[in-house]
Design an enzyme around this catalytic site. Structure first.
Site, PDB file in Angstrom:
ATOM      1  N   GLY A  20       0.815  -1.205   0.000  1.00 52.92           N
ATOM      2  CA  GLY A  20       0.000   0.000   0.000  1.00 52.92           C
ATOM      3  C   GLY A  20       0.852   1.260   0.000  1.00 52.92           C
ATOM      4  O   GLY A  20       2.010   1.266  -0.400  1.00 52.92           O
ATOM      5  N   HIS A 245      11.603  -2.826   3.971  1.00 53.87           N
ATOM      6  CA  HIS A 245      10.276  -3.377   3.696  1.00 53.87           C
ATOM      7  C   HIS A 245      10.126  -3.876   2.266  1.00 53.87           C
ATOM      8  O   HIS A 245       9.189  -4.594   1.960  1.00 53.87           O
ATOM      9  CB  HIS A 245       9.243  -2.280   3.979  1.00 53.87           C
ATOM     10  CG  HIS A 245       7.845  -2.765   4.175  1.00 53.87           C
ATOM     11  ND1 HIS A 245       7.509  -3.784   5.044  1.00 53.87           N
ATOM     12  CD2 HIS A 245       6.672  -2.363   3.602  1.00 53.87           C
ATOM     13  CE1 HIS A 245       6.197  -3.977   5.017  1.00 53.87           C
ATOM     14  NE2 HIS A 245       5.672  -3.140   4.140  1.00 53.87           N
TER      15      HIS A 245
END
Length: 265
Positions: A20, A245
């Protein structure tokens, strides 16, 4: 409106579900990954609801549940009964909810710092990355977007001016801003937010699962893998050092070798 997607390659079908954050999309997150995996698989990189070419329709209910339902409809349209799933962050949450709702349609799961399944045991909540994401949502700007993007990586040189500009243009679309608000609300609505706590249902998953984490992940920190690793019956964990990430970008070659080996063994 059906989900938009990019498709390349031939072989066993593999669905890529992006993370996202403002301006995200299948192309933005997996632009380099698609051609790397296409010689081995039928790669379907999906724009999740509220992102990329999948803007327009409202997000209803809890996001992971909504996105998993949309993915099932897309696979029906494509005539695909069973697929492997690779999900990063938000996409990892969608992959887990899809596997829980449609257990016979998911083969193997490769989850990179998956949202909802990650439960911080030692790290503070909200994490640095989540705080910076929230700051952008409250007052969108290029500077706040850049600050958020830099929390996604260990190597800040990956966050170029071109990437910031590309993501900001996509995020500034009124439909994208509306979708961001709808998605955020779905994670805080008392009537649905518990559906986002995927770690509570993790014990139900029987799929072979590879958890992939960056040791320096500042969005979903490494300790978030511990509960999932304990609860998942058929899971293993691979940790990349010097990695945040975005393991599929920061450890590009190693990640691709790991993925191909996992999905073809």
């Amino acid at each position: 409106m059906a989900l938009a997607f990019h498709r390349d390659g031939a072989g066993s079908p593999v669905v890529l579900l992006h993370g996202g954050g403002p301006g995200a999309s299948a192309k933005s997150n997996f632009g380099r990954t698609i051609p790397a995996l296409a010689p081995h698989f039928d790669v379907i990189a999906v724009d999740q609801p509220g992102y990329g070419g999948s803007l327009g329709d409202p997000i209803t209910g809890q996001y992971f549940t909504h996105a998993a339902g949309e993915l099932a409809a897309l696979l029906d349209k494509l005539g695909l009964e069973k697929v492997d799933l690779i999900g990063n962050s938000l996409g990892g949450g969608t992959a887990v909810r899809f596997a829980l709702q449609h257990p016979t349609r998911a083969r193997r799961l490769l989850l990179m710092g998956p949202g909802g399944l990650s439960l911080n045991v030692f790290s503070a909540d909200p994490t640095e990355g989540v705080k910076r994401l929230g700051a952008f949502g409250r007052d969108p700007s290029r500077e706040r977007l850049a600050a958020f993007l830099r929390t996604l990586v260990f190597d800040p040189s990956l966050i170029t001016d071109e990437l910031i500009e590309e993501r900001f243009r996509a995020a500034a679309d009124p439909a994208a801003m509306r979708a961001m608000r709808e998605m955020g609300a779905s994670f805080s609505d008392p009537s649905t937010y518990e559906e986002g706590m995927l770690w509570r249902d993790a014990h139900r998953l029987r799929h072979e699962t590879l958890l992939v984490w960056g040791r320096e992940d500042r969005v979903n920190p490494l300790d978030g893998a511990l509960v999932a690793l304990k609860l998942l019956r058929n899971a293993r964990l691979h940790v990349f050092g010097g990695c945040g990430h975005w393991a599929h970008l920061e450890k590009f070659d190693e990640f691709n070798r790991l993925t191909i080996d996992f999905l073809t063994s």
